[in-house]
Design an enzyme around this catalytic site. Sequence first.
Site, PDB file in Angstrom:
ATOM      1  N   TYR A  45     -55.037 -61.498 -12.601  1.00 20.15           N
ATOM      2  CA  TYR A  45     -56.384 -61.120 -12.176  1.00 20.15           C
ATOM      3  C   TYR A  45     -56.337 -60.335 -10.869  1.00 20.15           C
ATOM      4  O   TYR A  45     -56.988 -59.294 -10.725  1.00 20.15           O
ATOM      5  CB  TYR A  45     -57.230 -62.389 -12.015  1.00 20.15           C
ATOM      6  CG  TYR A  45     -58.633 -62.149 -11.508  1.00 20.15           C
ATOM      7  CD1 TYR A  45     -59.650 -61.784 -12.381  1.00 20.15           C
ATOM      8  CD2 TYR A  45     -58.945 -62.327 -10.163  1.00 20.15           C
ATOM      9  CE1 TYR A  45     -60.944 -61.580 -11.919  1.00 20.15           C
ATOM     10  CE2 TYR A  45     -60.232 -62.126  -9.695  1.00 20.15           C
ATOM     11  CZ  TYR A  45     -61.226 -61.754 -10.581  1.00 20.15           C
ATOM     12  OH  TYR A  45     -62.509 -61.553 -10.112  1.00 20.15           O
ATOM     13  N   SER A  85     -62.159 -58.896  -5.217  1.00 23.05           N
ATOM     14  CA  SER A  85     -61.823 -60.300  -4.963  1.00 23.05           C
ATOM     15  C   SER A  85     -60.787 -60.363  -3.859  1.00 23.05           C
ATOM     16  O   SER A  85     -60.020 -59.410  -3.647  1.00 23.05           O
ATOM     17  CB  SER A  85     -61.262 -60.928  -6.245  1.00 23.05           C
ATOM     18  OG  SER A  85     -60.675 -62.188  -5.992  1.00 23.05           O
TER      19      SER A  85
END
Length: 227
Positions: A143, A130
């Site tokens: 995250y 990501s």
Amino acid sequence: MKKALITGASRGLGLALAKALADDGWSLLLTARGEEDLFSAAFDLNAEAIAGDITDPAHVARLAEAAPELDLLVNNASDLGPVPLPPLADLPLAGLRRLVETNVIAPLALVQATLPALRKRKGAVLGISSDAAVEAYEGWGGYGATKAALDQLSHVLAAEERDLAVWWVDPGEMNTRMLADAVGPGEAASAPSPDTVASALTRLVTIRPESGRFTREALAIATGALE
């Protein structure tokens, strides 16, 4: 026939990639926690499916046993963490531990368990990363930290396993349930479909470039398959 093991394959990018690889002639072993969606996908794709939680060592062992020879491991399954996404000042440590278990330890456990099978076929490992791994977005600290850790594990794996191809890919925003949970369904609906990314990833596996990190833009350049 080449064989791929895909985690988080019941929906989102995992399912889209499973469909793309099946269309390309791959044999598939799919896994996810949601049995109903997983088995429905496996039936449609004529694929093998083993439902379970990748943080469970017994489940990891079952997956490795089911794939004695393997051409591709896709570490796609991820946990977003507590939502609404909290600032680090309020991030529950128990939630962070769960994120580390799911997004870092479980992918490494799968790599370790399937390495003998991957080495036999000089296969590949694909980790879904990501931009939160490298950018500072408010609320995405937990995250993003786990995705940064996954990136580094992938980087080191590439250095240690020279006969394998190892890619860690930031696919950009996609219209998935995870993005909807993070930013709301309205904003998520404006993001591209994961099908387009899956097409590019399938091309990446086919071309088999050198190990490395790919952003969405770099993936487009490397494969010519992303519009």
